[in-house]
Design a protein around this motif. Sequence first.
Motif, PDB file in Angstrom:
ATOM      1  N   ASP A  85      54.091  36.775  75.659  1.00 22.41           N
ATOM      2  CA  ASP A  85      54.491  38.131  76.027  1.00 22.41           C
ATOM      3  C   ASP A  85      55.806  38.488  75.353  1.00 22.41           C
ATOM      4  O   ASP A  85      56.722  37.672  75.314  1.00 22.41           O
ATOM      5  N   ILE A  96      54.098  42.860  76.215  1.00 20.83           N
ATOM      6  CA  ILE A  96      52.653  42.701  76.058  1.00 20.83           C
ATOM      7  C   ILE A  96      52.368  41.505  75.167  1.00 20.83           C
ATOM      8  O   ILE A  96      53.269  40.992  74.495  1.00 20.83           O
ATOM      9  N   LEU A  97      51.128  41.070  75.178  1.00 22.16           N
ATOM     10  CA  LEU A  97      50.742  39.866  74.452  1.00 22.16           C
ATOM     11  C   LEU A  97      51.021  40.048  72.955  1.00 22.16           C
ATOM     12  O   LEU A  97      50.634  41.050  72.355  1.00 22.16           O
TER      13      LEU A  97
END
Lengths: 485, 362
Positions: A85, A96-97
């Motif tokens: 992340d 976010i990833l």
Amino acid sequence: MKLFRFRGGIHPPSRKELSAGSAIETMPLPERLYIPMQQHIGTPAEPAVKIGQHVLKGQLLARASGALSAPIHAPTSGWIRAVTDFTAPHPSGLPILTVVLEPDGKDEWDEFPLPKDPFEMPPELIAERVAAAGIVGMGGATFPTAVKLGGATNKHIHTLLINGGECEPYLTCDDRLMRERAFEVIDGVLLILHGIRWGRAIIAIEDNKHEALEAMRATAKGYGQLEVVAVPTLYPMGSEKQLIKTVTGLEVPAGGLAAQVGVLVQNVATAYAVHEAIRYGRPLVRRIVTVSGGAVRDRRNLEVPIGTLVDDLLRHCGHDGEPERLLMGGPMMGTVLPHAMVPIVKGSNGVLALSKPELPEGSASPCIRCGSCVRVCPVGLMPLELMKRAQNNDLDGAQDYGLSDCLSCGTCAYVCPAHLPLTHYFNYAKGELAARAQQKRKNDYTRQLVQARQARLEREAQAKAAAAAKRKAERAAKKAQEAEA
Amino acid sequence: MTTPISGPHYHGQRSVRGIMAQVMLALVPATVFALWQFGWPALFLFLLTLLSAVVTEALSLHLAGKAKCAFLLDGSGLLTAWLLALSLPPWAPWWIGVVGGAFAIVLGKQVFGGIGQNLFNPAMLARVALLISFPVEMTRWAAPQPFTATGAPGFVDSLKITFSGGTNLDSLTGATVLGHSKTELTRGIGLDVSLSDIYTPLDYLFGLSGGSFGETSALLLLLGGLYLLVRRIITWQIPVAMLATVALLAGIMHLVDPLRYADPLLHLLAGGLMLGAFFIATDPVTSPSGGLGQLVFGMGCGVLVYVIRTWGGFPEGLAFAVLIMNAATPLIDHYLRPRVYGRSRRGTPLTYTAEQLGREKE
Ligand code: SF4
Ligand code: SF4
């Protein structure tokens, strides 16, 4: 060509002179690249690499997932170091990833089969290749381009409109692209035309970009199906709906799509990406970014690998002291960055490090109902009324005053003498509205479940009752038989 | 305020204070000229009205517990008082100015919750309140007596006029052209006679006539108004609609009976119509914010001004006309919104026929 006027609009100081003079330069490879799995509107892509794996430039890092999505490719050759992340350039600032890539320094392209003559290709193949190359709207909207193209082939598109508006102050990346790579952009436009089987394109450029206009006109000459038009410099000309109105006189119906009025809009940088993808098979792995603002020493237009940190860009260009505010995008609609450890994504057209004197001063005071916001709103809303309702969390009232028609373009807040953060309220209310819609869907779903359960229980009860009645009837019949016997 | 997460991070040059300052600047020529015309007593009254408003505003902000500086400095209270002063008889006694200034701020503005919240134009509200409470003082109009004129009151005499209730007021004519012609009409005297002694259009144009401060020079007020238009502080809709409506109605009625109904020029030049059209009706807070609404508002003001002047109980209709239309503003704003992009006037999404889109019919 006859042009039309959209209502309202403003002429903010362009500040493009800060960077318009510097030619596109290649950003040297940074130590690490941070490549978010969501750089487009739709579902995030799914990582397709393992930690420690070596990848070549342009190799697939993540697969598109679902109908509205886009794949992501390696911006350079190197090793995958992590899948974790990481802060993304998004208003929420939520992590976010992200795939972390350590360049090997060779910048070695993967092999791509080169098409002989793309204009011999079946048109569907264009959209297919565009999809595979992970191209999204590069003006900032980041809508997957292939989805738009695919949609366009089955609709009656009469105009492919190429957006060279670039109306945001400071930004000059599209301007430079058109000046320096007009041939590639035009080729991209012709390829898109081939892909949607339609012959006419209008390239609209704001009339303050003389060199870009000249370069594009010179290159487009000889192609009867292309027309380069100078549109007035007026914010927000680069907004899709306003540009459509200006060039065609048509308005996209509320809640509808541009395709409904027969127009397909693509940004110039997207056309360039299409050219790269179709001619050379290269996926979208880099983009041109304007690095500007008062706090930046050398304001430039850099061709940057996706995933480069804003911090790397700022260090490359040099900055004086800590910038007062860091933005991704232009000053009107850009996103505030919490810090510089945020990567460049496909939709990042600019990084602005603003100094104190450039920022608006003055604190908000009550609305004096001066009506300036009403006069300039390009949509025809009454921002002051909208704000009143948004402030009171009266979402229905806000909807009645056109909340969902609002572009969040910031034009109203720009002129407001009371310095009210109008757009801020609208974005907040839109968020609430979205949350409410989601809650409603959830509630509906729960209600459905409850209803289904109730129906089942009722059915069961009825069945039981029927069975009981039957048994009773049988018993009665038996008794009667016994009595007779 | 904390940094907004949403943009824009860019702002134009406008500020509330700047707007108020521009309006006051536009008022300067007409005001200076009027002060010159009416001498010391006028100057005293003007300053007292302004002072009263500022003190009252500071006091009410203090009571309401709001930050004083920011609000006092925005200049809106000062502008309100200025406009009120311009609508007063220039030789009115001191307490008219003081009470009026306080009225305008408290009743006109602060009871509604301060700047931007008031429904009615504060200056006009105060003027009407004064007119109803003190009808005598509010309708004694001085004839112009410039500082240099012989017989103009000196500094000390002027102090007396302002502060001891106006003794020795021979020079107070008691009527403006609108009031005078109206009274005469009721006595059966036509405009041809009644106007001949007191009305010459040129005097009105240049401001050599009696009346309140702000009625004096239509020309300077017009110039000030044009300045505001050029600087885009106001829009053309309200003044143009208002002036055109008054002129049109006056023109028609004048054609019908020139002895009963004054000509359009008189209506445009007298009774502070210029002040009203450019500076009062255009008050942003109490007028509609959309262009179409502003047109309707201006027309409404025009009709009411004419009707009240001609058939109403007061010779000057401006204040009432503006107040009545103020009350209609929320309604106008609600119903006359601009058309939204991609929607019809009725708010439904636009639809195009195939021909409009230049498509071949299938
Ligand atoms: S611009 Fe600002 S002060 Fe003027 S009406 Fe709109 S919100 Fe109110
Ligand atoms: S942000 Fe919304 S309300 Fe404000 S000018 Fe843009 S479209 Fe209009």
